[in-house]
Design a protein around this motif. Structure first.
Motif, short mmCIF file in Angstrom:
data_model
loop_
_atom_site.label_atom_id
_atom_site.label_comp_id
_atom_site.label_asym_id
_atom_site.label_seq_id
_atom_site.Cartn_x
_atom_site.Cartn_y
_atom_site.Cartn_z
N MET A 60 0.83 -1.11 -0.03
CA MET A 60 0.01 -0.10 0.08
C MET A 60 0.73 1.24 0.11
O MET A 60 0.31 2.24 -0.43
N TYR A 71 1.48 2.00 -3.78
CA TYR A 71 0.28 1.37 -4.17
C TYR A 71 -0.08 1.62 -5.78
O TYR A 71 -0.23 0.66 -6.77
N ARG A 111 -7.44 -4.28 0.02
CA ARG A 111 -6.80 -4.91 1.06
C ARG A 111 -5.51 -5.39 0.48
O ARG A 111 -5.34 -5.78 -0.49
N GLN A 115 -3.88 -7.94 1.06
CA GLN A 115 -3.96 -9.42 0.53
C GLN A 115 -4.77 -9.52 -0.18
O GLN A 115 -4.97 -10.60 -0.82
N SER A 116 -5.70 -8.75 -0.94
CA SER A 116 -6.36 -8.60 -1.89
C SER A 116 -5.87 -9.06 -3.35
O SER A 116 -6.18 -9.37 -4.38
N LYS A 146 -16.08 -3.50 5.60
CA LYS A 146 -14.93 -3.26 6.22
C LYS A 146 -14.76 -3.79 7.57
O LYS A 146 -13.96 -4.43 8.16
N THR A 191 -17.58 -7.96 6.41
CA THR A 191 -16.84 -8.49 5.26
C THR A 191 -17.94 -9.37 4.47
O THR A 191 -18.78 -9.99 5.25
N SER A 200 -6.42 -15.72 1.61
CA SER A 200 -6.46 -14.53 2.36
C SER A 200 -7.86 -14.40 2.40
O SER A 200 -8.50 -13.49 3.51
N LEU A 233 -10.62 -13.87 5.64
CA LEU A 233 -11.39 -12.73 5.85
C LEU A 233 -12.79 -13.29 6.12
O LEU A 233 -13.65 -12.44 6.31
#
Length: 377
Positions: A203, A206, A247, A249-250, A294, A297, A332, A336
């Motif tokens: 990030m 990014y 995120r 891990q996305s 957020k 989820t 990931s 979540l």
């Protein structure tokens, strides 16, 4: 019944809202966010219009909107494929042959007047946005950035001489399932025998990481049917659109010897989060959407993009790279709370990728179809 070109802000709003009347009794339909649809059709906000010209029409029966269509001259497509093909999209209409005929006629006449000899679609508005007409899987809600349709749409198009040119396949996967042993063995072998690192999105860098993704995508997909490269403007638009929901891990980026060679993007299925908002974020939709994305989820996700550099195509290492980035996304997502998702879309004749996904445990459950016909004189 008449067909009217979209000219005014009121026309545009009516155009956007046509699906509400057509799908009001369809439990699978997800009302899109009105704000997002307005931005999608706004030349100042959608970079598609920097390299394309588009026109929009409404079908009116006794003054009431009963259908809509767009037509696009996509210069990026023509520059790459040189096939004198224009596109149609945004197609929605009542189950009436006259309505479909009038809408397609308007799009065809407009494209013919610009010297094009063939029409293909639906693309809403390009192949890198919503593509294809749903022809199988009507009882499943559409995933993020995927379309929906009534079963009669395909028959109405075919009555007008439109024929299939390509099917796009969507795969369902259970995020809770581990890799099959044979597939896991291929991945572990690649991980131990190669200088391979799978990392998440950084990030702090990014913009740079998204440029890495664009570079891999433009290389990996360059020989695919219908491919249009992602431009810098497209990249900036994607960066802005993804930032609220992405995120670290996305996104999974595979580096071999320090060089990025593969990537995959997994996103929360925003359609799950907005299904009951009826297209509105005000007065309380914003709070609901943020909480659902957020805090709670979503239970479903979509993997809209995966690519391995061409140099590794048709090789065991290339397969291992693809498995590795997809598996990292699945891990990931599972962490979540995601239970299932969609891998989409895959060209019907991309058999190596389809076999890999099926070995991975994916099940083909939806088909979207691209149609075309000659324009003649």
């Amino acid at each position: 019944m008449t067909v009217k070109a979209v000219e005014t802000p009121g026309d545009r709003e009516a155009f956007i809202r046509v699906p509400w009347a057509l799908y009001r009794d369809d439990p699978a339909w997800v009302p899109p966010l009105l704000m997002e649809r307005r931005d999608h059709l706004n030349p100042k906000k959608n970079p598609f219009f920097q390299k394309a010209e588009a026109r929009f029409w409404l079908a009116l029966r006794d003054g009431r909107p009963v259908g809509r269509i767009s037509a696009q001259v996509n210069r990026a497509h023509l520059d790459r494929h040189n096939d004198a093909t224009g596109h149609f999209g945004m197609l929605e209409a009542e189950d009436d042959a006259e309505t479909f005929r009038a809408l397609l006629q308007a799009a065809e006449d407009w494209l013919r007047g610009r010297g094009l000899t063939r029409i293909a679609g639906p693309f809403s508005l390009s192949i890198n946005e919503e593509s294809g007409l749903l022809v199988e899987g009507f009882h499943y809600p559409p995933s993020l950035m995927m379309g929906h349709a009534r079963p009669y749409y395909a028959a109405r198009l075919e009555e007008l001489g439109y024929a299939k040119i390509k099917d796009l396949i969507c795969y369902h996967y259970d995020a809770r399932n581990d890799l099959p042993p044979a597939v896991a063995h291929v991945m572990r072998k690649a991980m131990t025998s190669q200088d391979l690192v799978i990392r998440p999105l950084d990030m702090k860098n990014y913009a740079q990481d998204l440029r890495v993704i664009r570079d891999i995508f433009n290389d990996a997909w360059s020989e695919n049917w219908g491919f249009i490269p992602m431009s810098e403007a497209d990249l900036q638009h994607m960066a802005k659109e993804l930032k609220p929901i992405v995120r670290p891990q996305s996104i999974a980026i595979a580096e071999l010897g320090g060089e990025p060679v593969a990537m995959a993007i997994g996103l929360p299925n925003v359609n799950e989060a907005i299904a009951d908002l009826n297209g509105r974020l005000l007065p309380f939709g914003w709070a609901k959407l943020l909480w659902r994305l957020k805090v709670r989820t979503t239970k479903t996700a979509r993997v809209p993009l995966m690519g391995v550099r061409k140099a590794y195509h048709s090789s065991l290492l290339g397969a291992a790279l693809a498995i590795s980035v997809i598996e990292r996304i699945r891990e990931s997502q599972k962490a979540l709370g995601v239970e299932s998702g969609e891998l989409s879309w895959i060209l019907e004749d991309n058999l190596p990728m389809r076999r890999m996904i099926e070995q991975f445990g994916g099940e083909a459950y939806k088909t979207y179809r691209i149609y075309a016909r000659g324009l003649g004189s």
